[in-house]
Design an enzyme around this catalytic site. Structure first.
Site, PDB file in Angstrom:
ATOM      1  N   ASP A  73       0.078  -0.493  -4.587  1.00  0.00           N
ATOM      2  CA  ASP A  73       0.565  -0.663  -5.954  1.00  0.00           C
ATOM      3  C   ASP A  73       0.685   0.696  -6.651  1.00  0.00           C
ATOM      4  OD1 ASP A  73       0.985  -2.818  -8.025  1.00  0.00           O
ATOM      5  OD2 ASP A  73      -0.569  -1.690  -9.061  1.00  0.00           O
ATOM      6  N   GLU A  78      -6.958   5.172  13.024  1.00  0.00           N
ATOM      7  CA  GLU A  78      -8.212   4.966  13.773  1.00  0.00           C
ATOM      8  C   GLU A  78      -8.297   3.541  14.321  1.00  0.00           C
ATOM      9  OE1 GLU A  78     -11.533   5.769  11.243  1.00  0.00           O
ATOM     10  OE2 GLU A  78     -10.700   7.702  10.620  1.00  0.00           O
TER      11      GLU A  78
HETATM   12  C1  GLC Z   1       2.851  -2.985 -10.019  1.00  0.00           C
HETATM   13  C2  GLC Z   1       2.784  -4.478  -9.825  1.00  0.00           C
HETATM   14  C3  GLC Z   1       2.860  -5.120 -11.160  1.00  0.00           C
HETATM   15  C4  GLC Z   1       1.671  -4.681 -11.979  1.00  0.00           C
HETATM   16  C5  GLC Z   1       1.594  -3.171 -12.067  1.00  0.00           C
HETATM   17  C6  GLC Z   1       0.247  -2.712 -12.539  1.00  0.00           C
HETATM   18  O1  GLC Z   1       4.059  -2.589 -10.511  1.00  0.00           O
HETATM   19  O2  GLC Z   1       3.813  -4.874  -8.954  1.00  0.00           O
HETATM   20  O3  GLC Z   1       2.937  -6.503 -11.093  1.00  0.00           O
HETATM   21  O4  GLC Z   1       1.745  -5.204 -13.274  1.00  0.00           O
HETATM   22  O5  GLC Z   1       1.792  -2.558 -10.815  1.00  0.00           O
HETATM   23  O6  GLC Z   1      -0.693  -2.899 -11.536  1.00  0.00           O
END
Ligand code: GLC
Length: 603
Positions: free
Chosen positions: A245, A313
Site C-alpha cells: 500500500d 530467502e
Molecule cells: C491505498 C489504498 C486505499 C487506502 C489508502 C490509505 O491507496 O488502496 O484504499 O485508503 O492507501 O491506506
C-alpha cells in the site's frame, strides 16, 4: 452466435467501414512494432490476479460484513473463473476508520473477518485449488489504535517512541500553526495536534491520509526492523506475496518543505496521463512532473531492495506489487528494477480515456518502460479506490482519482455504453502480455453504485471534504451472487444485512444469473481467461497491426489477432475471417464488421 463474413470485401487488415460504405484506410500508425516483455518463468509475470475486498465479497456470519470463512466458501467460483491468484485487501486488526487500511495489529486477523486459523484454512483451500494468495501490507501508516502509536502518544517529545512516527512541533510562538502546508489525500490538513497529559496542546503528527492513520518514520531503523518481522510472519504462514500500500509514500523529503500540488493531480499523486510520451524514452525531464516532497522520494528504493532480499530467502517465487501512483511510467519502472519489487500497478493504463491513440501510446510506453528493467507490465482497470470501469469509461466529465461519483456529479455515465466499453476494454486488457488485475465484481459487469444514500457513505473522503467528494464507497458495495434472495446471497446464511446497501436492480448482475448464459459478462471473462491461458498470451509478444484506422487498437499476440474498435463507425474485419476463426467477441456481431465499442479475438 453467428457472423456473416464477406471474403471478397475489403483489403486485408486495412479496411475501414462505417457500416454502409467502405472507406479508405486511415491509419496513422507506423510500421508494425514488436515489443518484448522481460522473460523468466516466474508465475507472477503473466498471472491474472483477482482482488478480493474482504468486507464486500462473502459474509459467513450474517453481520453484513464479508469475512475470511465467507471467502473460503466461495473460492471454487474463482477457480472456475480461471484466476491464478487472489490479492486480499486488509483483514488485519483494525478499528476500520479506512476500511482496514488503518492497521492496529499487523500479525492478527480482525474479529470482523475471523481468526488466524480461518486465514490458514483460506490459504490451504486456495493452494489446493491452485490459486496463490497475496496479502495487503500497509507500511506507510498504522492505525492510531496501534500499540506503537499509543506508546508514542504517552511518551515525551524527543523519545524513541515518538521517533517511530512523524511528530513535529508546531510553528508560531505557541506552536499553534501546522508544521507545513501539506494536505491529506482524503481532504483537509495532513497534521493533527496532540494533547499533553496536563491538557495543554502538544506536538503535531503527520497523517497523509485520515487522522486515524499516523505516518510512520521510515528513516528510523526500528520501523524497518518491525516490518521485516511482519513480512516474515506472513511468509512463514505461506503467503505468495504482498501488495504494498502507498509504496511511493514511505520516505518524505528532509525538512518537510511546503508543497502545493497542481490542480489536475489525482489525490494519490497520479492522474496526469503522459499522452505525449514516446515508447522507449528512458528519462525526459520535461515529462517528469515535479516530485511532491511526500511521494516518490529516492529513499524508498533501499527499503524495497531489502524486502526483495528477504523474500528471496523463501523457497519458490513470491511477489511484491507496488501501489505507487507515480508518473511517468519510466519513473515507475524504478520500483520494479531487478533487485526491488516485482510488479507495480499500471495506473497510467487505468487512467487512460476511451481513446485508441492514447491507449496505443500507454501500452507501448508501458511495455518499453517495464521491459527496460526486465519486469512485466501489469494491466488494471478497476480496484477499490476508483470508479468501476463499467461506469468510468462512459463518464462525460473529468473525475479525479478518489473523488468518486454520486447523483450530483457532472457527466453521469450511460450504463449501457459503460458496460459495452467495459467488456471491450477487458477483452483488450486480457489479451496483453504481462500480468492483469481483476477487481471483484467486474467479471459480473458491475457498475459504480452512484445512488448510494448519503447517510450510508463511509469513506473518510466523504467526511473530510465535507461531502464535496463522494469518495470510493460506490465501487465497494457487496457483490451479488444469486438473484432474488436476501443480499443477493452475499450473506451466506440468507441474511439481508450488507454494510453498504445494495441496489434493488442487481438481480441481473448476480453470478448465478450469468452462469452458463452465452454472452454474459461472466462467461466473457471465463472465456478470455481460458483462452489467455491456453494461448499463453501473458508471456507473448505484442505486434501492432497497422491499417485499421486511428480509433482502433489492433495487434497480434502469440497467434491471436485482437481488434478493439473505440471509434464511432464500424470497422471491417480481415477478409479471411470465418466464423470458426472468431475466438471471442465482446458483443454479438451482426455483419462482417466490428461495431463501435467492441473487441474481438481472431485465431
Ligand atoms: C491505498 C489504498 C486505499 C487506502 C489508502 C490509505 O491507496 O488502496 O484504499 O485508503 O492507501 O491506506
Amino acid at each position: 452466435m453467428t457472423i456473416e463474413t464477406s471474403p471478397e470485401s475489403g483489403p486485408p487488415e486495412a479496411a475501414v467501414t462505417d457500416g454502409t460504405t467502405t472507406t479508405s484506410p486511415t491509419t496513422t500508425e507506423a510500421e508494425p512494432a514488436t515489443t518484448l516483455v522481460g522473460t523468466g518463468g516466474e508465475w507472477w509475470r503473466s498471472a491474472v490476479i483477482y482482488q478480493i475486498y474482504p468486507r464486500s465479497f462473502s459474509d459467513s456470519d450474517g453481520d453484513g460484513i464479508g469475512d475470511l470463512p465467507g471467502i473460503t466458501a466461495r473460492l471454487t467460483a474463482l477457480s472456475e473463473l480461471g484466476v491464478d491468484a487472489v490479492w486480499l485487501s486488509p483483514f488485519m486488526t483494525s478499528p476500520q476508520h479506512d476500511a482496514g487500511y488503518d492497521v492496529a495489529d499487523y500479525c492478527d486477523v480482525d474479529p470482523l473477518f475471523g481468526t488466524l486459523e480461518d486465514f490458514d484454512r483460506l490459504l490451504a483451500t486456495a493452494h489446493g485449488l491452485g490459486i496463490r494468495v497475496i496479502v495487503d501490507l500497509v507500511p506507510n501508516h498504522t492505525s492510531w489504535d496501534h500499540a506503537w502509536f499509543r506508546e508514542a502518544l504517552a511518551a515525551a517529545p524527543g523519545s524513541p517512541e515518538r521517533a517511530r512516527y512523524m511528530f513535529r512541533d508546531g510553528k508560531g510562538p505557541n506552536g499553534d500553526e501546522m508544521p507545513n502546508n501539506w494536505e491529506s489525500v482524503f481532504g483537509g490538513p495532513a497534521w493533527e495536534r496532540t494533547t499533553n497529559p496536563d491538557g495543554t496542546p502538544g506536538q503535531w503528527y503527520l497523517h497523509l491520509f485520515d487522522k486515524s492513520q499516523p505516518d510512520l518514520d521510515w528513516e528510523n531503523p526500528w520501523v524497518r526492523e518491525r516490518f521485516r518481522e511482519i513480512l516474515r510472519f506472513w511468509l512463514d504462514r505461506g503467503v505468495d506475496g504482498f501488495r504494498v500500500d502507498v509504496a511511493h509514500g514511505l520516505i518524505k523529503e528532509a525538512g518537510l518543505p511546503d508543497y502545493t500540488p497542481p490542480a489536475d493531480a489525482g489525490s494519490m499523486g497520479g492522474g496526469v496521463v503522459p499522452v505525449g510520451l514516446e515508447p522507449g524514452i528512458d528519462s525526459d525531464a520535461e515529462l517528469d512532473p515535479p516530485t511532491p516532497p511526500y511521494w516518490a522520494q529516492d529513499g524508498v528504493h533501499e527499503i524495497y531492495r531489502d524486502w526483495h532480499d528477504l523474500l528471496a530467502e523463501y523457497e519458490g517465487d513470491r511477489v511484491l506489487c507496488a501501489e505507487a501512483w507515480v508518473e511517468p511510467l519510466t519513473k515507475l519502472a524504478r520500483w520494479v528494477r531487478p533487485d526491488e519489487m516485482h510488479q507495480a500497478f499500471n495506473f497510467t493504463y487505468l487512467s487512460a480515456g476511451w481513446s485508441a491513440p492514447e491507449l496505443r501510446v500507454v501500452i507501448d510506453t508501458s511495455i518499453a518502460a517495464f521491459s527496460s528493467v526486465g519486469a512485466p507490465s501489469t494491466w488494471v482497470l478497476s480496484n477499490h479506490d476508483v470508479v468501476r470501469h463499467a461506469s468510468r469509461l462512459a463518464l462525460g466529465a473529468d473525475n479525479l482519482q478518489g473523488a468518486g461519483i454520486g447523483p450530483k456529479s457532472p457527466g453521469l455515465p450511460d450504463p449501457v455504453v459503460g458496460l459495452r466499453r467495459a467488456r471491450a476494454a477487458t477483452s483488450l486488457m486480457l489479451a496483453l502480455p504481462g500480468s492483469a488485475y481483476v477487481y471483484q465484481g467486474e467479471e459480473l459487469g458491475l457498475p459504480e453504485d452512484i445512488y448510494l444514500p448519503d447517510e450510508a457513505r463511509q469513506d473518510p473522503t466523504w467526511f473530510r471534504t465535507h461531502h464535496e467528494k463522494y469518495g470510493r464507497d460506490g465501487c465497494r458495495v457487496p457483490i451479488p451472487w444469486e438473484p432474488q434472495v436476501p443480499s443477493y446471497g452475499f450473506g451466506l446464511e440468507g441474511t439481508s444485512a450488507s454494510w453498504l446497501p445494495q441496489p434493488d436492480d442487481w438481480d441481473r448482475f448476480a453470478r448465478a444469473s450469468q452462469e452458463g448464459v452465452a454472452g454474459s459478462t461472466l462467461e466473457l471473462y471465463k472465456l478470455a481467461l481460458r483462452l489467455r491461458a491456453e494461448r499463453q498470451l501473458g508471456t507473448g509478444v505484442l505486434e501492432w497491426l497497422p491499417g485499421y484506422g486511428e480509433n482502433v487498437i489492433a495487434f497480434r499476440n502469440n497467434g491471436v489477432t485482437v481488434i478493439a474498435n473505440m471509434g464511432e463507425t464500424a470497422v471491417e474485419l480481415p477478409v479471411e475471417t470465418t466464423p470458426d476463426g472468431i475466438l471471442l467477441m465482446s458483443e454479438a456481431l451482426t455483419e462482417a464488421a466490428l461495431p463501435p465499442d467492441t473487441a474481438i479475438w481472431l485465431a
